[in-house]
Design an enzyme around this catalytic site. Structure first.
Site, PDB file in Angstrom:
ATOM      1  N   SER A   1       0.822  -1.209   0.000  1.00  0.00           N
ATOM      2  CA  SER A   1       0.000   0.000   0.000  1.00  0.00           C
ATOM      3  C   SER A   1       0.860   1.265   0.000  1.00  0.00           C
ATOM      4  CB  SER A   1      -0.945  -0.053   1.186  1.00  0.00           C
ATOM      5  OG  SER A   1      -1.939   0.915   1.056  1.00  0.00           O
TER       6      SER A   1
ATOM      7  N   ASP B   1      -2.111   6.367  -4.037  1.00  0.00           N
ATOM      8  CA  ASP B   1      -1.014   5.632  -3.393  1.00  0.00           C
ATOM      9  C   ASP B   1      -0.620   4.467  -4.312  1.00  0.00           C
ATOM     10  OD1 ASP B   1      -3.145   3.886  -2.873  1.00  0.00           O
ATOM     11  OD2 ASP B   1      -2.369   3.319  -0.909  1.00  0.00           O
TER      12      ASP B   1
ATOM     13  N   ASP C   1      -1.035   1.328  -4.481  1.00  0.00           N
ATOM     14  CA  ASP C   1      -2.007   0.290  -4.866  1.00  0.00           C
ATOM     15  C   ASP C   1      -3.397   0.869  -5.148  1.00  0.00           C
ATOM     16  OD1 ASP C   1      -2.506   0.644  -2.095  1.00  0.00           O
ATOM     17  OD2 ASP C   1      -3.360  -1.380  -1.962  1.00  0.00           O
TER      18      ASP C   1
ATOM     19  N   ASP D   1      -5.874   2.533  -3.790  1.00  0.00           N
ATOM     20  CA  ASP D   1      -7.132   2.557  -3.031  1.00  0.00           C
ATOM     21  C   ASP D   1      -7.335   3.897  -2.329  1.00  0.00           C
ATOM     22  OD1 ASP D   1      -5.100   2.046  -1.227  1.00  0.00           O
ATOM     23  OD2 ASP D   1      -6.075   0.321  -0.282  1.00  0.00           O
TER      24      ASP D   1
HETATM   25 MG    MG Z   1      -3.259   1.572  -0.415  1.00  0.00          MG
END
Ligand code: MG
Length: 449
Positions: free
Chosen positions: A97, A241, A243, A245
């Site tokens: 993340s 970010d 990844d 999300d």
């Molecule tokens: Mg993330």
């Protein structure tokens, strides 16, 4: 900081130190054992260590007889949605993340496309600890199948939402600046912007996994994007970010709105169009309560963590929900935080609004949040929090997650980290000075406790 952190949602650590191929393989094999036979979707962010991690994950899953659907480099919400769309038993997103470049992690997903909950996570951890892995003989070893359309499916689903009118957005001819931090955003965001008909300029677009800055999309890391927005005279800036999300928004003036306002904007839009409760975690801005009141919705608060918000949303059929770190969740799409969704909702709202993003932001209730932490070495965080609970028992307090003390237009939220010996202190008030002052007051109390 500990080099390996095991939690219900998976395992994360610094690659080559805490997070070795052996640890990764054990968790994958344990997860496959937990799921039983069936297909498992595997996707990863763009981290340089991702390929090594993927091969360890594959070995673990194939060894227990799980069949793998490899969807390649993609956003975490794409993995979650692919699990649902492809009818898989579960999924693994290989990503740390917003953590720095040397970290990686496994996020474990069940058949609903949601992260594992407390009970499921404990089961996987137990299998790892007891080494009670399944394994199969040669004729039952799993197979790997590649699937290249997961990002496309994700975008189709966003564009199909009743809330999103791509032609309307395109008709405004927005100029947009985007910072993908060289993460998985480079795979999905350019295609999204094309479909929404925006003229888009990028920084850090290559999904190389070499992050040019600290990858968390908080205001202090967005200086380059702010500059780009001003240079290019863009209408808005977006940062995600690694990844994808979490979403942060920068105004046309080159000012970050603060991640809390990503969700506040989405709630402002959706609550006007759709009845139903709003679910957020205990730390999210009071702007959400004010907006919900305005649109006659109810706010339900949960513990911090996507799974807690997502499960509550499902249980009470929420209209919208999310977390204040830029994580927007819309149940029609899927029950997970989704930055491409956040971008589409923001542009839709801006397309229907007669003015700039900073004007739209100014119309929302204004609060300021200060976030601090106290490191406690080996002191018991729970005992300290109990002390504060006793001391403030007469105030308006909420004990969903640690303690939240609320006054008219300000609050303080104090909770122990699940993974580190630290206490997090968040304060919100009508000015940043006041929010900082509240944080420092409680830091003192914690340190003297
Ligand atoms: Mg993330």
């Amino acid at each position: 900081m500990a080099q390996l952190m095991v939690s219900i949602s998976g395992v994360r650590g610094i690659v080559g130190e805490g997070l070795t191929p052996q640890v990764t393989l054990n968790f994958a094999q344990a997860f496959g054992t937990f799921l039983g036979n069936g297909k498992v979707v595997v996707g990863r962010d763009s981290r340089v260590t991702g390929e090594m991690m993927k091969n360890a994950v594959f070995a673990g899953l194939l060894a227990v007889g799980s069949d793998i659907i490899d969807i390649g480099v993609c956003a975490t919400p794409t993995v979650q949605m692919a699990v649902e769309h492809l009818g898989a038993r579960g999924g693994i997103a290989i990503t740390a993340s917003h953590n720095p470049i040397e970290w990686n992690a496994l996020k474990l997903i069940d058949a609903t496309g949601m992260f594992l909950d407390e009970q499921q996570g404990q089961q996987v951890i137990r299998i790892v600890e007891e080494k009670s892995f399944d394994h199969v003989t040669w004729e039952k070893i799993g197979k790997v199948e590649k699937y290249d359309m997961a990002t496309n499916d994700h975008l189709d689903a966003i564009l199909k939402l009743d809330f999103i009118d791509a032609e309307k957005i395109a008709s405004r001819k927005f100029k947009v600046a985007v910072d993908c931090v060289n993460g998985a955003g480079g795979v999905i965001i350019p295609e999204l912007m094309k479909r929404l008909g925006c003229e888009t300029v990028y920084i850090n677009r290559e999904p190389s996994g070499v992050f040019p800055r600290s990858p968390e999309p908080v205001p202090e890391n967005l200086k380059e994007l702010c500059k780009k927005v001003k240079e290019e005279k863009a209408d808005i800036g977006f940062a995600v970010d690694p990844d994808v999300d979490r979403l942060a928004i920068v105004s046309e003036k080159g000012k970050p709105l603060g991640e809390e306002y990503t969700l506040a904007l989405a709630v402002n839009y959706v609550a006007q169009k759709k009845r139903g409760p709003v679910v957020v975690n205990a730390s999210v801005t009071k702007a959400i309560d004010d907006l919900a009141k305005k649109y006659r919705s109810e706010v339900v608060r949960t513990k911090v963590g996507e799974i807690h918000v997502a499960k509550k949303m499902k249980e009470i059929e929420a209209a919208i929900g999310g977390e204040g770190n830029g994580g927007v969740i819309l149940p029609e799409l899927h029950l997970g935080r989704d930055a491409p969704l956040g971008i589409a909702l923001t542009l839709q709202q801006l397309a229907e609004f007669d003015g700039s993003i900073s004007m739209l932001h100014r119309m929302l209730p204004q609060y300021f949040q200060s976030k601090k932490k106290v490191e406690l070495a080996d002191k018991a965080t729970a005992t300290i929090i109990d002390k504060i609970i006793k001391q403030y028992a007469k105030e308006k307090i909420d004990l969903i997650d640690g303690i939240k003390i609320q006054w008219d237009n300000e609050w303080v939220h104090i909770r122990a980290s699940n993974t580190e010996p630290i206490i997090r202190i968040l304060a919100e008030a009508k000015s940043m000075e006041r929010a900082d002052a509240l944080c420092y007051k409680f830091i003192k109390e914690i340190e003297s406790a």
